[in-house]
Design a protein around this motif. Structure first.
Motif, PDB file in Angstrom:
ATOM      1  N   ASP A  81       0.850  -1.187   0.000  1.00  0.00           N
ATOM      2  CA  ASP A  81       0.000   0.000   0.000  1.00  0.00           C
ATOM      3  C   ASP A  81       0.894   1.249   0.000  1.00  0.00           C
ATOM      4  OD1 ASP A  81      -1.780   2.064   0.348  1.00  0.00           O
ATOM      5  OD2 ASP A  81      -2.809   1.191   2.079  1.00  0.00           O
ATOM      6  N   PRO A  82       1.057   1.900  -1.144  1.00  0.00           N
ATOM      7  CA  PRO A  82       1.947   3.071  -1.229  1.00  0.00           C
ATOM      8  C   PRO A  82       1.554   4.222  -0.305  1.00  0.00           C
ATOM      9  CG  PRO A  82       1.381   2.259  -3.420  1.00  0.00           C
ATOM     10  CD  PRO A  82       0.490   1.551  -2.457  1.00  0.00           C
ATOM     11  N   SER A  83       0.328   4.222   0.190  1.00  0.00           N
ATOM     12  CA  SER A  83      -0.094   5.305   1.089  1.00  0.00           C
ATOM     13  C   SER A  83       0.357   5.054   2.526  1.00  0.00           C
ATOM     14  CB  SER A  83      -1.622   5.452   1.051  1.00  0.00           C
ATOM     15  OG  SER A  83      -2.261   4.323   1.641  1.00  0.00           O
ATOM     16  N   VAL A  84       0.912   3.876   2.787  1.00  0.00           N
ATOM     17  CA  VAL A  84       1.361   3.511   4.131  1.00  0.00           C
ATOM     18  C   VAL A  84       2.882   3.368   4.116  1.00  0.00           C
ATOM     19  CG1 VAL A  84       1.254   1.769   5.953  1.00  0.00           C
ATOM     20  CG2 VAL A  84      -0.795   2.319   4.627  1.00  0.00           C
ATOM     21  N   SER A  85       3.561   4.022   5.043  1.00  0.00           N
ATOM     22  CA  SER A  85       5.018   3.903   5.115  1.00  0.00           C
ATOM     23  C   SER A  85       5.398   2.615   5.838  1.00  0.00           C
ATOM     24  CB  SER A  85       5.620   5.105   5.845  1.00  0.00           C
ATOM     25  OG  SER A  85       5.361   5.026   7.243  1.00  0.00           O
ATOM     26  N   VAL A  86       6.647   2.215   5.657  1.00  0.00           N
ATOM     27  CA  VAL A  86       7.131   1.019   6.338  1.00  0.00           C
ATOM     28  C   VAL A  86       7.075   1.202   7.850  1.00  0.00           C
ATOM     29  CG1 VAL A  86       9.134  -0.478   6.689  1.00  0.00           C
ATOM     30  CG2 VAL A  86       8.600   0.361   4.397  1.00  0.00           C
ATOM     31  N   THR A  87       7.403   2.399   8.325  1.00  0.00           N
ATOM     32  CA  THR A  87       7.307   2.674   9.765  1.00  0.00           C
ATOM     33  C   THR A  87       5.880   2.518  10.257  1.00  0.00           C
ATOM     34  OG1 THR A  87       9.213   4.152   9.809  1.00  0.00           O
ATOM     35  CG2 THR A  87       7.569   4.464  11.528  1.00  0.00           C
ATOM     36  N   GLN A  88       4.924   3.082   9.535  1.00  0.00           N
ATOM     37  CA  GLN A  88       3.524   2.958   9.933  1.00  0.00           C
ATOM     38  C   GLN A  88       3.091   1.501   9.964  1.00  0.00           C
ATOM     39  OE1 GLN A  88       1.962   5.530   6.836  1.00  0.00           O
ATOM     40  NE2 GLN A  88       1.443   7.143   8.321  1.00  0.00           N
ATOM     41  N   GLU A  89       3.557   0.719   8.998  1.00  0.00           N
ATOM     42  CA  GLU A  89       3.192  -0.697   8.953  1.00  0.00           C
ATOM     43  C   GLU A  89       3.731  -1.443  10.175  1.00  0.00           C
ATOM     44  OE1 GLU A  89       3.212  -3.847   5.394  1.00  0.00           O
ATOM     45  OE2 GLU A  89       5.230  -3.433   6.148  1.00  0.00           O
ATOM     46  N   LEU A  91       4.582  -0.172  13.176  1.00  0.00           N
ATOM     47  CA  LEU A  91       3.914   0.272  14.403  1.00  0.00           C
ATOM     48  C   LEU A  91       2.476  -0.231  14.473  1.00  0.00           C
ATOM     49  CD1 LEU A  91       5.262   3.947  14.645  1.00  0.00           C
ATOM     50  CD2 LEU A  91       6.104   1.878  15.791  1.00  0.00           C
ATOM     51  N   ALA A  92       1.770  -0.235  13.339  1.00  0.00           N
ATOM     52  CA  ALA A  92       0.397  -0.757  13.322  1.00  0.00           C
ATOM     53  C   ALA A  92       0.394  -2.256  13.620  1.00  0.00           C
ATOM     54  CB  ALA A  92      -0.247  -0.487  11.966  1.00  0.00           C
ATOM     55  N   GLY A  93       1.395  -2.971  13.094  1.00  0.00           N
ATOM     56  CA  GLY A  93       1.487  -4.402  13.367  1.00  0.00           C
ATOM     57  C   GLY A  93       1.717  -4.682  14.839  1.00  0.00           C
ATOM     58  N   HIS A  94       2.478  -3.799  15.494  1.00  0.00           N
ATOM     59  CA  HIS A  94       2.703  -3.975  16.934  1.00  0.00           C
ATOM     60  C   HIS A  94       1.421  -3.747  17.720  1.00  0.00           C
ATOM     61  CE1 HIS A  94       4.895  -4.161  20.660  1.00  0.00           C
ATOM     62  NE2 HIS A  94       4.423  -2.990  21.029  1.00  0.00           N
ATOM     63  N   GLU A  95       0.636  -2.794  17.295  1.00  0.00           N
ATOM     64  CA  GLU A  95      -0.641  -2.534  17.975  1.00  0.00           C
ATOM     65  C   GLU A  95      -1.583  -3.717  17.838  1.00  0.00           C
ATOM     66  OE1 GLU A  95      -1.863   0.093  19.789  1.00  0.00           O
ATOM     67  OE2 GLU A  95       0.206   0.826  19.845  1.00  0.00           O
ATOM     68  N   ASP A  96      -1.594  -4.322  16.654  1.00  0.00           N
ATOM     69  CA  ASP A  96      -2.548  -5.399  16.383  1.00  0.00           C
ATOM     70  C   ASP A  96      -2.046  -6.780  16.769  1.00  0.00           C
ATOM     71  OD1 ASP A  96      -4.160  -3.447  15.285  1.00  0.00           O
ATOM     72  OD2 ASP A  96      -3.508  -3.827  13.223  1.00  0.00           O
ATOM     73  N   PHE A  97      -0.697  -6.955  16.784  1.00  0.00           N
ATOM     74  CA  PHE A  97      -0.168  -8.311  16.910  1.00  0.00           C
ATOM     75  C   PHE A  97       1.086  -8.348  17.769  1.00  0.00           C
ATOM     76  CE2 PHE A  97      -0.408 -12.600  15.102  1.00  0.00           C
ATOM     77  CZ  PHE A  97      -1.743 -12.646  14.741  1.00  0.00           C
ATOM     78  N   ALA A  98       1.052  -7.674  18.894  1.00  0.00           N
ATOM     79  CA  ALA A  98       2.228  -7.618  19.769  1.00  0.00           C
ATOM     80  C   ALA A  98       2.498  -8.982  20.392  1.00  0.00           C
ATOM     81  CB  ALA A  98       2.020  -6.578  20.866  1.00  0.00           C
ATOM     82  N   TRP A  99       3.761  -9.256  20.639  1.00  0.00           N
ATOM     83  CA  TRP A  99       4.124 -10.456  21.381  1.00  0.00           C
ATOM     84  C   TRP A  99       3.641 -10.355  22.830  1.00  0.00           C
ATOM     85  CZ3 TRP A  99       9.946 -11.086  19.636  1.00  0.00           C
ATOM     86  CH2 TRP A  99       9.993 -11.904  18.504  1.00  0.00           C
ATOM     87  N   ASP A 100       3.216 -11.487  23.369  1.00  0.00           N
ATOM     88  CA  ASP A 100       2.865 -11.586  24.791  1.00  0.00           C
ATOM     89  C   ASP A 100       3.304 -12.964  25.243  1.00  0.00           C
ATOM     90  OD1 ASP A 100       1.874 -11.227  27.315  1.00  0.00           O
ATOM     91  OD2 ASP A 100      -0.211 -11.606  26.770  1.00  0.00           O
TER      92      ASP A 100
END
Length: 523
Positions: A81-89, A91-100
């Motif tokens: 998705d060119p509208s999403v930066s690698v950094t945003q991807e 950080l969003a992945g950490h919000e949705d799928f953080a290790w526990d």
């Protein structure tokens, strides 16, 4: 216009090329990267197929204070998705799928260890505090074992710390102290690993490919299969100016004339050099041919004190090698059994280390798919052993002599899965082992001047970048370190006002120290 010549194509070189365009005003057509291999990305690699088996030498972890990396990748669009930066991807992945992680350590009986306790004695705590407070200059040439007693290396903390970051007891006390100070803010979350960030896919697909696409769109030239043999330096004292680049491509020697206002950025050394792949049925062959990343550094450092000492890092393979393996399977049975064992959805479990493993095995099953284009119904997980020269617990052979199947049998032995499950896992999996002789060479015991400064004193147009250039306070074996060296090189050589952000120093924050102290006293 000035030109820039970058030796290597790892994350340090890719980042440097990006900073030259973004901050230095360079035209992409004036930037050239010379890569000895036929594939770019350096140590951030991933390859293979679902049929033959995927391969990945390592998996890098990130955290919130990777300031240089997230700044760099904030301007790089993802491939999906060119509208999403690698950094945003990320950080969003950490919000949705953080290790526990609740199964960070597993003992010899196949039981999950309670890691809420670090396992410290009062003496261990005092040694940690003393190491943190010792001036770095007092640790020149010392090993971790010079600072800690035997009990420290049996604690839950050490098992988690050494397998998260790949430290060995004989590694540099300087590097260990830097790691303690750099990541002390992660202490309260260390056992759950919830403060760790990860890329959506493997780092080649998530970082190298987007960066390469961005650079290619701007006209940067990537010369693969091209060996830089030597640099010709102008005679004279007090200043260092590269005048020529000697290289070999397609079997022919060539020479590039370098103007004083051109830049030359060298990735000196390589932690994944001479790696060798095995297969499901065969162990990795003896280490491959050494690359010019080491040989060039040796040539440049000969007779000079300001270019570091490469022999400190590439002459002790027995202290810097370990082995990883990548598992590809078409049967979900392993991931389902792992979920039942650790109580976490695949991708949220984090690292799992078997404390009684002679190889000190660790495994991780990340969020699927791990590869872009990975077929539906195919899953990939990964692991490594820090002591591959020892005989296994299940097999009498050292890990270095084992096929991929034999390594998988050793993992299943420690997991204690029921026979029907283990049989299905063995029948449906393809395991590709990888031996890496220099993988922790940057951790070897050293003195402070054994790595060259990013821009040596008096340098007019030469800089060193990557894991073997010196950046005070920051820590090697991280993407952040390579990116910071790249940014530092560009900013200093071009005298830019915009400099890299300072290294995060949580050990100066009393709240961070209080939380770390509380964590150390748990249990």
């Amino acid at each position: 216009m000035a030109k820039a010549y970058l030796v290597g194509s790892g994350i340090a070189a890719l980042a440097a090329a990006t900073f030259l365009i973004r901050d230095g005003g360079f035209d992409g057509a004036d930037i050239h990267l010379f890569e000895e291999q036929h594939r770019i990305g350096g140590s951030l690699d991933a390859d293979g197929t679902a049929d033959a088996g995927y391969t990945m030498r390592g998996g890098r972890m990130f955290e919130a204070e990777f300031r240089c990396t997230y700044d760099l990748l904030s301007g790089i669009p993802t491939l999906d998705d060119p509208s999403v930066s690698v950094t945003q991807e990320i950080l969003a992945g950490h919000e949705d799928f953080a290790w526990d992680d609740i199964a960070r350590l597993v003992d010899g009986d196949g039981k999950i260890v309670d890691t809420r306790s670090m396992g410290f004695s009062e003496h261990d705590r005092l040694e940690v505090a003393r190491c943190l407070a010792t001036p770095e200059g007092h640790l020149d040439g010392k090993r971790i074992t010079d600072c800690f007693g035997e009990h420290f290396f049996t604690t839950n903390f050490w098992f988690m710390w050494c397998t998260t970051f790949a430290f060995q007891p004989w590694h540099s006390a300087i590097e260990f102290r830097r790691y303690l100070r750099r990541f002390i803010h992660l202490f309260p979350e260390f056992s759950s690993m919830s403060g760790i960030h990860r890329t959506r896919y493997n780092q080649y697909d998530s970082i190298v490919r987007p960066l390469t696409a961005w650079l290619s769109e701007r006209g940067v030239t990537l010369h693969t299969g091209c060996r830089v043999i030597d640099l010709g330096l102008a005679p004279g004292r007090g200043k260092t100016t590269v005048e020529t680049i000697h290289l070999s491509r397609d079997g022919r020697n060539d020479k590039i004339t370098v103007a004083p206002n051109d830049l030359v950025l060298v990735t000196n050394g390589s932690m994944t050099d001479a790696s060798s792949l095995g297969s499901h049925t065969a162990a990795p062959p003896p280490h491959g041919r050494r690359s010019d990343a080491w040989l060039l550094w040796h040539r440049l450092a000969r007779g000079r004190d300001d270019f570091g000492n490469p022999a400190v890092f590439d002459k002790r393979i027995e202290e810097s090698c370990w082995e990883s393996f990548t598992v590809t399977t078409r049967d979900p049975v392993f991931l389902k059994a792992l979920e039942e064992f650790d109580g976490r959805e695949t991708g949220k479990g984090g690292l799992m280390t078997f404390t009684d493993s002679n190889w000190l095995l660790s495994i991780v099953a990340n969020r699927q798919p791990v590869y872009r284009g990975q077929p539906e119904g195919v899953s990939v997980w990964w692991g490594y052993g820090l002591f591959p020269g020892r005989a296994g617990n299940h097999t009498s052979k050292p890990m270095t002599m084992c096929s991929g199947r034999e390594i998988l049998e050793e993992v299943l032995h420690h997991l204690r899965f029921e026979a029907p499950v283990a049989t299905r896992v063995l029948e449906s999996s393809t395991v590709v082992p990888c031996s890496m002789p220099y993988i922790t060479s940057q951790f070897l015991a050293r003195r402070r001047d054994d790595r060259p400064e990013v821009v040596p004193a008096g340098s007019v147009n030469l800089a060193f970048i990557g894991q073997f250039a010196e950046v005070p306070d920051d820590v090697v074996f991280t993407v952040e370190y390579s990116v910071r060296t790249a940014w530092t090189a560009v900013a200093r050589l071009l005298n830019l006002q915009k400099q890299p952000p300072p290294v995060h120093k949580g050990h100066h924050d009393p709240h961070v120290l209080a939380a770390a102290l509380e964590t150390m006293h748990r249990g």
